[in-house]
Write an enzyme that holds these catalytic residues in place. Sequence first.
Site, PDB file in Angstrom:
ATOM      1  CB  ALA A  73      -0.884  -0.007   1.242  1.00  0.00           C
ATOM      2  N   GLY A 113       0.417  -5.208   0.499  1.00  0.00           N
ATOM      3  CA  GLY A 113      -0.666  -5.282  -0.487  1.00  0.00           C
ATOM      4  C   GLY A 113      -0.204  -5.834  -1.829  1.00  0.00           C
ATOM      5  CD  GLU A 116      -2.825  -7.909   2.073  1.00  0.00           C
ATOM      6  OE1 GLU A 116      -3.417  -8.240   3.110  1.00  0.00           O
ATOM      7  OE2 GLU A 116      -2.655  -6.704   1.758  1.00  0.00           O
ATOM      8  CD  GLU A 136       1.111  -5.302   5.330  1.00  0.00           C
ATOM      9  OE1 GLU A 136       1.930  -6.205   5.623  1.00  0.00           O
ATOM     10  OE2 GLU A 136       0.537  -5.241   4.234  1.00  0.00           O
TER      11      GLU A 136
HETATM   12  N1  COA Z   1       4.495   3.492  -0.317  1.00  0.00           N
HETATM   13  C1  COA Z   1       4.914   4.638  -0.857  1.00  0.00           C
HETATM   14  N2  COA Z   1       6.163   4.811  -1.336  1.00  0.00           N
HETATM   15  C2  COA Z   1       6.994   3.749  -1.296  1.00  0.00           C
HETATM   16  C3  COA Z   1       6.607   2.514  -0.757  1.00  0.00           C
HETATM   17  C4  COA Z   1       5.303   2.404  -0.249  1.00  0.00           C
HETATM   18  N3  COA Z   1       4.842   1.264   0.253  1.00  0.00           N
HETATM   19  N4  COA Z   1       7.658   1.661  -0.838  1.00  0.00           N
HETATM   20  C5  COA Z   1       8.659   2.346  -1.411  1.00  0.00           C
HETATM   21  N5  COA Z   1       8.264   3.615  -1.696  1.00  0.00           N
HETATM   22  C6  COA Z   1       9.056   4.671  -2.317  1.00  0.00           C
HETATM   23  C7  COA Z   1      10.081   5.207  -1.360  1.00  0.00           C
HETATM   24  O1  COA Z   1       9.516   6.197  -0.501  1.00  0.00           O
HETATM   25  C8  COA Z   1      11.089   5.780  -2.309  1.00  0.00           C
HETATM   26  O2  COA Z   1      10.625   7.010  -2.785  1.00  0.00           O
HETATM   27  P1  COA Z   1      11.659   8.286  -2.919  1.00  0.00           P
HETATM   28  O3  COA Z   1      12.668   7.821  -3.942  1.00  0.00           O
HETATM   29  O4  COA Z   1      10.771   9.380  -3.410  1.00  0.00           O
HETATM   30  O5  COA Z   1      12.231   8.484  -1.574  1.00  0.00           O
HETATM   31  C9  COA Z   1      11.064   4.815  -3.475  1.00  0.00           C
HETATM   32  O6  COA Z   1       9.820   4.116  -3.371  1.00  0.00           O
HETATM   33  C10 COA Z   1      12.169   3.780  -3.424  1.00  0.00           C
HETATM   34  O7  COA Z   1      12.129   3.157  -2.161  1.00  0.00           O
HETATM   35  P2  COA Z   1      13.387   3.056  -1.181  1.00  0.00           P
HETATM   36  O8  COA Z   1      12.886   2.812   0.205  1.00  0.00           O
HETATM   37  O9  COA Z   1      14.299   4.211  -1.388  1.00  0.00           O
HETATM   38  O10 COA Z   1      14.082   1.756  -1.780  1.00  0.00           O
HETATM   39  P3  COA Z   1      14.967   0.707  -0.990  1.00  0.00           P
HETATM   40  O11 COA Z   1      15.506  -0.184  -2.057  1.00  0.00           O
HETATM   41  O12 COA Z   1      15.915   1.353  -0.066  1.00  0.00           O
HETATM   42  O13 COA Z   1      13.935  -0.123  -0.094  1.00  0.00           O
HETATM   43  C11 COA Z   1      11.892  -1.321   0.380  1.00  0.00           C
HETATM   44  C12 COA Z   1      12.909  -0.862  -0.682  1.00  0.00           C
HETATM   45  C13 COA Z   1      10.759  -2.035  -0.359  1.00  0.00           C
HETATM   46  C14 COA Z   1      12.546  -2.301   1.365  1.00  0.00           C
HETATM   47  C15 COA Z   1      11.366  -0.093   1.154  1.00  0.00           C
HETATM   48  O14 COA Z   1      10.979   0.905   0.205  1.00  0.00           O
HETATM   49  C16 COA Z   1      10.180  -0.378   2.029  1.00  0.00           C
HETATM   50  O15 COA Z   1      10.335  -0.967   3.091  1.00  0.00           O
HETATM   51  N6  COA Z   1       8.973   0.070   1.595  1.00  0.00           N
HETATM   52  C17 COA Z   1       7.772  -0.052   2.384  1.00  0.00           C
HETATM   53  C18 COA Z   1       7.234  -1.453   2.307  1.00  0.00           C
HETATM   54  C19 COA Z   1       6.015  -1.593   3.196  1.00  0.00           C
HETATM   55  O16 COA Z   1       6.058  -1.397   4.387  1.00  0.00           O
HETATM   56  N7  COA Z   1       4.880  -1.968   2.541  1.00  0.00           N
HETATM   57  C20 COA Z   1       3.644  -2.210   3.231  1.00  0.00           C
HETATM   58  C21 COA Z   1       2.895  -0.951   3.408  1.00  0.00           C
HETATM   59  S1  COA Z   1       1.426  -1.251   4.353  1.00  0.00           S
END
Ligand code: COA
Length: 261
Positions: A73, A113, A116, A136
């Site tokens: 999400a 998501g 999911e 989450e």
């Molecule tokens: N929602 C919104 N933006 C997201 C996102 C999410 N779930 N996951 C990643 N992004 C964005 C980041 O904010 C970043 O944006 P920016 O470049 O403008 O700062 C971009 O995507 C790249 O992500 P980044 O975190 O820099 O990459 P990474 O390789 O260091 O890490 C993840 C990748 C997937 C491990 C990390 O982005 C993450 O943990 N994301 C959230 C996952 C999550 O909790 N999902 C469930 C949500 S309920």
Amino acid sequence: MQESFDTTTVEFDEDTGVGRVTLNRPDALNALSGQLREDIVESLRLLEEQNDDEIALRVVVVSGAAGNFCAGADITEFEDASPGGSPERTHYQFIMDFPVPVIAKIEGYCLGGGLETAMACDFRFADEDARLGLPEVDLGIIPGAGGVQYISELAGPAAAKEIAMTGDHISATRADELGIVNRVPDDLDEATQKFAEKIASKPPLAIQTIKNSARISTQTSLKEGIDYDNKVFEPLLATEDHKEGARAFAEDDYEPEFKGR
Ligand code: COA
């Protein structure tokens, strides 16, 4: 056919009957914004409309742009909506109810998501470098669109609790061992395409009936499920496709052409 919505691209190959929906918000690792959820539904609706007598949609492959499936999400929109969205509009439900099989082709991150969404699909093919998880818990919430339920169903409650309580990312190989993904092929593109074309070549009414039957199996007792299968078996005997399949079996060197009738 090739079309674009704000956050998805849609393709339909008339020769094979394979439709493709690509989640396309690479800057946010294809995170599920409200717009993206809507576009997934609209993309599937558009593909569904491609059906007519000659050209028929037989299977859909859902994937993510730029090497990631979906990072879950969109956290920046989190205040605005529940993770599942409003019940009648969820893309998860739309995928589960979709009349043809849907294959998730998973590369890179497939989280929250995103996982999911993949688990709402009928099949999951994953790249060996894919990372899957339900993070989450680290936001103080749970996967709100059925993540724990899906994994419990596919791999048992112990695996569901491990994945959802730790929030750890697991490898595609581990997901394969647990039964969460169907395949981790050497060549993801080729294997997904081959599998999609194989399903697309089968009799569509039988395929749709199997999709429904498998779903019923998770909601009823074995006895009720078998009764359901007995009931939906009979009408298939009267289809043109059944006659076509029987003819192909009887005649050597005859490739059946199934029409969904
Ligand atoms: N929602 C919104 N933006 C997201 C996102 C999410 N779930 N996951 C990643 N992004 C964005 C980041 O904010 C970043 O944006 P920016 O470049 O403008 O700062 C971009 O995507 C790249 O992500 P980044 O975190 O820099 O990459 P990474 O390789 O260091 O890490 C993840 C990748 C997937 C491990 C990390 O982005 C993450 O943990 N994301 C959230 C996952 C999550 O909790 N999902 C469930 C949500 S309920």
